[in-house]
Write an enzyme that holds these catalytic residues in place. Structure first.
Site, PDB file in Angstrom:
ATOM      1  N   GLY A 216       0.806  -1.216   0.000  1.00 44.26           N
ATOM      2  CA  GLY A 216       0.000   0.000   0.000  1.00 44.26           C
ATOM      3  C   GLY A 216       0.835   1.260   0.000  1.00 44.26           C
ATOM      4  N   CYS A 217       0.496   2.185   0.896  1.00 42.23           N
ATOM      5  CA  CYS A 217       1.169   3.481   0.950  1.00 42.23           C
ATOM      6  C   CYS A 217       2.621   3.360   1.399  1.00 42.23           C
ATOM      7  CB  CYS A 217       0.411   4.412   1.889  1.00 42.23           C
ATOM      8  SG  CYS A 217      -1.285   4.774   1.342  1.00 42.23           S
ATOM      9  N   ALA A 218       2.985   2.276   2.062  1.00 44.97           N
ATOM     10  CA  ALA A 218       4.373   2.086   2.502  1.00 44.97           C
ATOM     11  C   ALA A 218       5.277   1.662   1.366  1.00 44.97           C
ATOM     12  CB  ALA A 218       4.431   1.052   3.623  1.00 44.97           C
TER      13      ALA A 218
END
Length: 357
Positions: free
Chosen positions: A137-139
């Site tokens: 995801g955003c990581a």
């Protein structure tokens, strides 16, 4: 030493404003029992504009997962080459100089990965390694930097290309009516980013060390339910408070190397929402100004998933960069709950590199 060079950013041409988002929420969910709460949460994000792949009337339709994933692939192939070319130019390299492609995306699925298409269509060597990252995801933007750093450390002189392609608007699910879903509908935007990590030379962030931290027993806080209609985003109400657990991890990673995480020269972090940045100020004892680039990304683009840290980094570049040898941190946060953290120093072209002790 590996250097993260200037990123290239691209956004789709369609724009939706905060006012339009709130109007849509009132219109589409007039009878929702928690509409006032949802409107207040959306308003508190501070997201003034977002770029989306399709006009809003098409974004709100759901022709099916097959159609949406086909659109993801078509648009990725049309839009990724442009940011790749600009990232290569920023690094003063060509596709023939790249040894690894890291492709981060959590908003569509392709197999073979987009990495194979890039090798076949943009004259990358057939020996180029491929590393798709689909489930962080955003990581994933932070993870992409860290894996590129690892690769260039393992193979001195090698170069890695990072590509992020996030079409979050393709995840809109008209039947998901939880407050967290309504908030997400007003928070996420679409964007692409690319950047090169050079094994030798280059100007930008000279990567010193990296690390990862997972908060135990938080797997369900950010997740996808994969159903016939595609990816259904799930966001727990506890997510905004995760900096209480991740800020200490940032400090713990820096201290063994005699770096004070509260006294660095630049901060590039994932802007998942305003509280993430506010809490980092609190727990790291920093003035809000230190996160101005991440906040500007949030305000003008929304949460653009893995591309956030590259957009924020490009804003630092536009502002003249950091002083030569200034220490800084880059951090991406995402499902797990996971933090991917890099420590590095700013290097200016033409300035001498430090010699090994």
């Amino acid at each position: 030493m590996a250097t993260l060079c200037r990123p290239a950013i691209a956004v789709p041409e369609h724009v939706i404003t905060m006012e339009e988002t709130l109007h849509l929420a009132r219109t589409l969910h007039a009878d929702h029992p928690q509409l006032p709460l949802a409107l207040r949460l959306i308003g508190n994000t501070g997201v003034q504009t977002r770029h989306i792949l399709q006009p809003i009337e098409d974004t709100l339709r759901h022709p099916g997962f097959t159609w949406r994933n086909n659109l993801y692939e078509t648009e990725a192939k049309a839009r990724v080459p442009g940011v790749v070319r600009r990232a290569l130019e920023n690094a003063q390299l060509t596709s023939r100089d790249i040894d690894l492609i890291v492709y981060a995306s959590c908003t569509g699925f392709m197999m073979p990965s987009m990495t194979a298409w890039l090798i076949n269509n943009m004259d990358f060597p057939v020996t180029t390694r491929q590393l798709p990252i689909a489930q962080l995801g955003c990581a994933a933007g932070g993870a992409a930097i860290n894996r590129a750093h690892d690769f260039c450390t393992a193979y001195p002189g090698a170069n890695a290309l990072i590509v992020c392609c996030e079409f979050c608007s393709l995840l809109y699910q008209p039947t998901d009516l939880g407050v967290g879903n309504l908030l997400s509908n007003g928070l996420f935007g679409d964007a692409l980013a690319a950047a090169v990590v050079r094994g030798e030379g280059g100007e930008g962030v000279r990567l010193e060390r990296n690390g990862s931290h997972l908060v135990p027993d938080t797997e369900s806080w950010i997740s996808y339910a994969v159903r016939d209609t595609g990816f259904h985003f799930l966001l727990d109400k506890r997510v905004p408070g995760t900096m209480a657990m991740l800020a200490p991890a940032m400090r713990d990673m820096a201290e063994p190397h005699d770096w004070d995480v509260s006294g660095l020269g630049f901060y590039i972090v994932h802007a998942g929402g305003p509280r993430i940045l506010d809490d980092l100020c609190k727990y790291l004892d920093l003035a809000p100004e230190w996160f101005r680039y991440s906040r500007a990304t949030l305000t003008e683009r929304g949460n653009i998933a893995s591309a956030v840290i590259f957009d924020a980094l490009e804003r630092l570049w536009q502002d003249g960069g950091a002083p030569h040898d200034a220490r800084g941190i880059i951090a991406g946060f995402g499902p797990g709950i996971t933090a991917e953290i890099s420590l590095g120093t700013w290097t200016t072209a033409g300035r001498p590199m430090p010699q090994p002790a």
